[in-house]
Design a protein around this motif. Sequence first.
Motif, PDB file in Angstrom:
ATOM      1  N   LEU A   4       0.826  -1.298   0.015  1.00 20.58           N
ATOM      2  CA  LEU A   4       0.055   0.067  -0.031  1.00 20.58           C
ATOM      3  C   LEU A   4       0.908   1.101   0.022  1.00 20.58           C
ATOM      4  O   LEU A   4       1.667   1.229   0.767  1.00 20.58           O
ATOM      5  N   VAL A   5       0.685   2.264  -0.967  1.00 17.38           N
ATOM      6  CA  VAL A   5       1.517   3.326  -1.016  1.00 17.38           C
ATOM      7  C   VAL A   5       0.480   4.676  -0.920  1.00 17.38           C
ATOM      8  O   VAL A   5      -0.519   4.663  -1.866  1.00 17.38           O
ATOM      9  N   GLU A   6       0.933   5.399  -0.079  1.00 19.19           N
ATOM     10  CA  GLU A   6      -0.015   6.642   0.280  1.00 19.19           C
ATOM     11  C   GLU A   6       0.834   7.719  -0.472  1.00 19.19           C
ATOM     12  O   GLU A   6       1.861   7.843  -0.764  1.00 19.19           O
ATOM     13  N   SER A   7      -0.247   8.623  -0.989  1.00 22.52           N
ATOM     14  CA  SER A   7       0.647   9.850  -1.555  1.00 22.52           C
ATOM     15  C   SER A   7      -0.302  11.033  -1.383  1.00 22.52           C
ATOM     16  O   SER A   7      -1.595  11.002  -0.696  1.00 22.52           O
ATOM     17  N   GLY A   8      -0.055  12.395  -1.363  1.00 25.65           N
ATOM     18  CA  GLY A   8      -0.524  13.452  -1.243  1.00 25.65           C
ATOM     19  C   GLY A   8      -0.555  14.128  -0.154  1.00 25.65           C
ATOM     20  O   GLY A   8      -1.157  15.442   0.182  1.00 25.65           O
ATOM     21  N   GLY A   9       0.303  13.842   0.734  1.00 28.93           N
ATOM     22  CA  GLY A   9       0.501  14.319   2.275  1.00 28.93           C
ATOM     23  C   GLY A   9       1.160  15.884   2.095  1.00 28.93           C
ATOM     24  O   GLY A   9       1.833  16.110   0.848  1.00 28.93           O
ATOM     25  N   SER A  21      -4.309   9.873  -1.119  1.00 28.52           N
ATOM     26  CA  SER A  21      -4.549   8.674  -2.046  1.00 28.52           C
ATOM     27  C   SER A  21      -3.629   7.384  -1.323  1.00 28.52           C
ATOM     28  O   SER A  21      -2.573   7.815  -0.949  1.00 28.52           O
ATOM     29  N   CYS A  22      -4.227   6.119  -1.438  1.00 29.97           N
ATOM     30  CA  CYS A  22      -3.547   5.045  -1.223  1.00 29.97           C
ATOM     31  C   CYS A  22      -3.993   4.124  -2.178  1.00 29.97           C
ATOM     32  O   CYS A  22      -4.927   3.611  -2.304  1.00 29.97           O
ATOM     33  N   ALA A  23      -2.823   3.373  -2.832  1.00 30.62           N
ATOM     34  CA  ALA A  23      -3.044   2.414  -3.717  1.00 30.62           C
ATOM     35  C   ALA A  23      -2.405   1.047  -3.437  1.00 30.62           C
ATOM     36  O   ALA A  23      -1.258   0.902  -2.907  1.00 30.62           O
ATOM     37  N   ALA A  24      -3.341  -0.032  -3.502  1.00 32.34           N
ATOM     38  CA  ALA A  24      -2.853  -1.205  -3.080  1.00 32.34           C
ATOM     39  C   ALA A  24      -2.618  -2.079  -4.379  1.00 32.34           C
ATOM     40  O   ALA A  24      -3.068  -2.019  -5.377  1.00 32.34           O
ATOM     41  N   SER A  25      -1.254  -2.700  -4.240  1.00 31.70           N
ATOM     42  CA  SER A  25      -0.862  -3.686  -5.591  1.00 31.70           C
ATOM     43  C   SER A  25      -0.376  -4.609  -5.015  1.00 31.70           C
ATOM     44  O   SER A  25      -0.141  -5.148  -3.888  1.00 31.70           O
ATOM     45  N   GLY A  26      -0.124  -5.854  -5.838  1.00 26.94           N
ATOM     46  CA  GLY A  26       0.433  -7.159  -5.552  1.00 26.94           C
ATOM     47  C   GLY A  26      -0.325  -7.870  -5.855  1.00 26.94           C
ATOM     48  O   GLY A  26      -1.275  -8.050  -6.666  1.00 26.94           O
ATOM     49  N   THR A  27      -0.368  -9.234  -5.182  1.00 26.45           N
ATOM     50  CA  THR A  27      -1.419 -10.209  -5.291  1.00 26.45           C
ATOM     51  C   THR A  27      -2.611 -10.184  -4.487  1.00 26.45           C
ATOM     52  O   THR A  27      -2.841 -10.474  -3.226  1.00 26.45           O
ATOM     53  N   TYR A 111      -3.342  -5.092   5.450  1.00 22.14           N
ATOM     54  CA  TYR A 111      -2.121  -4.665   5.136  1.00 22.14           C
ATOM     55  C   TYR A 111      -1.810  -3.099   5.532  1.00 22.14           C
ATOM     56  O   TYR A 111      -3.233  -2.430   5.413  1.00 22.14           O
ATOM     57  N   TRP A 112      -0.768  -2.391   5.729  1.00 23.01           N
ATOM     58  CA  TRP A 112      -0.711  -1.064   5.930  1.00 23.01           C
ATOM     59  C   TRP A 112       0.317  -0.268   5.204  1.00 23.01           C
ATOM     60  O   TRP A 112       1.104  -1.036   4.709  1.00 23.01           O
ATOM     61  N   GLY A 113       0.122   0.778   4.852  1.00 25.98           N
ATOM     62  CA  GLY A 113       1.015   1.705   4.087  1.00 25.98           C
ATOM     63  C   GLY A 113       1.955   2.288   4.997  1.00 25.98           C
ATOM     64  O   GLY A 113       2.064   1.999   6.286  1.00 25.98           O
ATOM     65  N   GLN A 114       3.011   2.878   4.572  1.00 21.66           N
ATOM     66  CA  GLN A 114       4.073   3.379   5.341  1.00 21.66           C
ATOM     67  C   GLN A 114       3.801   4.589   5.769  1.00 21.66           C
ATOM     68  O   GLN A 114       4.506   5.366   6.659  1.00 21.66           O
ATOM     69  N   GLY A 115       2.990   5.474   5.625  1.00 28.15           N
ATOM     70  CA  GLY A 115       2.259   6.638   6.150  1.00 28.15           C
ATOM     71  C   GLY A 115       2.628   8.043   5.264  1.00 28.15           C
ATOM     72  O   GLY A 115       3.670   7.703   4.373  1.00 28.15           O
TER      73      GLY A 115
END
Length: 122
Positions: A4-9, A21-27, A111-115
């Motif tokens: 999970l990757v956050e953006s926009g801060g 925004s937070c986009a999830a990727s992977g399986t 799952y969590w993003g990095q913040g």
Amino acid sequence: QVQLVESGGGLVLPGGSLRLSCAASGTIFSINSMGWYRQAPGKERELVAVITSSCSTNYAASVKGRFTISRENAKNTVYLQMNSTNTEATAVYYCNADVRTDLRLRTYFRYWGQGTLVTVST
């Protein structure tokens, strides 16, 4: 694995707006609930908003009416629109998602993003 990757801060003036925004990727076979939490300096992590797979939402009392959570399932992405911000919104914002990664199992893992840091200041 799921990422999970956050953006926009960033920095926003009191009373201003910001969209995370937070986009999830992977399986990923399916995603149930997605949410936003925040952790201010010296405080515990707290729930900001959550949205289910059917787009039911729940908000912390402190942000209700000013923040809006939404999701775009085709992109495995969750958003947080922050309006009428105040200095209490200064925090690291984390997104999470309950993801099903194996069709053989009915289990969802969180799952969590990095913040991403949001600073409300003049």
